[in-house]
Design a protein around this motif. Sequence first.
Motif, mmCIF file in Angstrom:
data_model
loop_
_atom_site.group_PDB
_atom_site.id
_atom_site.type_symbol
_atom_site.label_atom_id
_atom_site.label_comp_id
_atom_site.label_asym_id
_atom_site.label_seq_id
_atom_site.Cartn_x
_atom_site.Cartn_y
_atom_site.Cartn_z
ATOM 1 N N ARG A 402 0.826 -1.205 0.000
ATOM 2 C CA ARG A 402 0.000 0.000 0.000
ATOM 3 C C ARG A 402 0.866 1.262 0.000
ATOM 4 O O ARG A 402 0.597 2.214 -0.734
ATOM 5 C CB ARG A 402 -0.923 -0.022 1.224
ATOM 6 N N LYS A 405 2.528 1.739 -3.403
ATOM 7 C CA LYS A 405 1.592 2.267 -4.402
ATOM 8 C C LYS A 405 1.428 3.778 -4.232
ATOM 9 O O LYS A 405 1.414 4.535 -5.210
ATOM 10 C CB LYS A 405 0.246 1.560 -4.256
ATOM 11 N N ARG A 406 1.316 4.216 -2.979
ATOM 12 C CA ARG A 406 1.164 5.646 -2.703
ATOM 13 C C ARG A 406 2.402 6.426 -3.137
ATOM 14 O O ARG A 406 2.320 7.513 -3.711
ATOM 15 C CB ARG A 406 0.900 5.849 -1.207
#
Length: 497
Positions: A402, A405-406
């Motif tokens: 996560r 991805k950010r």
Amino acid sequence: MAEEQRRPGGAPGGDGVPGTVLEAVLERVTYANEETGYTIARASPARGGPDLVTVVGPLLGAQVGESLSLTGRWSSHPKYGRQFDVWSYRTVLPATVQGIERYLGSGLVKGVGPKTAAKIVAHFGTATLDVIDADPGRLIEVPGLGPKRTKAIGAAWEEQRAIKEVMVFLQSVDVSTSLAVRVYKQYGDASIGVVKNEPYRLANEVWGIGFKTADAIARAVGVPEDSPERIKAALQYTLSQASDGGHCFLPAPNLVADTVELLALPARLVAAALAELAEAGERVIAEDVPVGDATVPARYLAPFFHAERGLAAGLLALLRTSEDRLGVFGGVDWDKAFAWLRRRTDAELAPEQAEAVRLALTERVAVLTGGPGCGKSFTVSSIVALARAKGAKVMLAAPTGRAAKRLAELTGFEARTLHRMLELRPGGDAAYDRDNPLDVDLLVVDESSMLDTVLANKLVKAVPPGAHLLLVGDVDQLPSVGAGEVLRDLLAAPAIP
């Protein structure tokens, strides 16, 4: 025939309902996992018609052609339909001449096919399996079997029998079927000796077995509760529990007290066992750690001690190297660089952000920190943009998918998880390390507050000399997933800008 190879274990399901018994002959194996023993096979039921049924579960040691008594329950797989989930099994040796001949010629014993099986059974009749088991040398009596082949058949029979004997013993001391498979895979024919004489080795050497399971096994084989080996294993377990809570070490008095509470044994016995462990210096390391004006008698599990020392040494090596893979920024005109950024982004860097950009591109190791909304993201994207503009090889990574991805979204470039970037293998070894470093000039790691000591050590080992490492994060946000607070410690270190 009364003789059986038993393989108990495999408790009933969580509802406590006793299992169903299925008598069947194993016809073929569709899939078998050598590590876990999990098997998918087709079997011919002793009763119920000619159709084969699917059986799934731990069947290590079961051979095609064997008659099995399977305990488990019927279930329905959404894709493959009706199947029998095996909890445990035992081998039922055939009693008739025809059954023995089919069993022996099934491929169970290497070197014995249907024709050889027919010759052996014709000679020994219903005593065939007893002869092979007790006195395989008598196979020389069978016409056409020479000494070499006789010896090979005896060895193959012994090998498959040994597997079953080990499994029977392990489950007689309450080792579950799945764990018994792991123990056998680790120690092979030595399994019984290890479990009987050194049961606490299992906690260190067999994945999935911790102190409590090893302790239950040890008690089953008669290890005294005040055994030094039991106390040493408990001390390591206590340190392991502390690492799960984020601690790389425990002070010796705390470690002794916690282990005394766990075992309900006198403190003098626990302290003596700890002293022996520390003196050996293999699994537990003793080190006096400075805290303020005093020192603490720290006791580490060896992996955390070596990771902590390795991380510190690795960071210092990066800081002190004369190489610089971003040396071009040593003489850059920063006013022109920031003007270029301003035209590109239509935004102005604040003075603190501009200083952070300079540090990241001129210092080998730097930390960028701050709470939400302080501009870390814009600073990072500016650093990456300038580095790429000068042709630098830039890698972006984060501890979780996560976060990666950010990071990719805010910079516009690919970002990966640390595990994927380092190509961490099962067991913790990385494909990239000091001997095979990453090909990178600038490595940016976001959400660095999640870095634990072991992972950070692997990361720093993979950074080549002269490359720049930028750690980004907020110590008040996500905590580390393992032992150690790397980002907090680096922020407190004078040597790290």
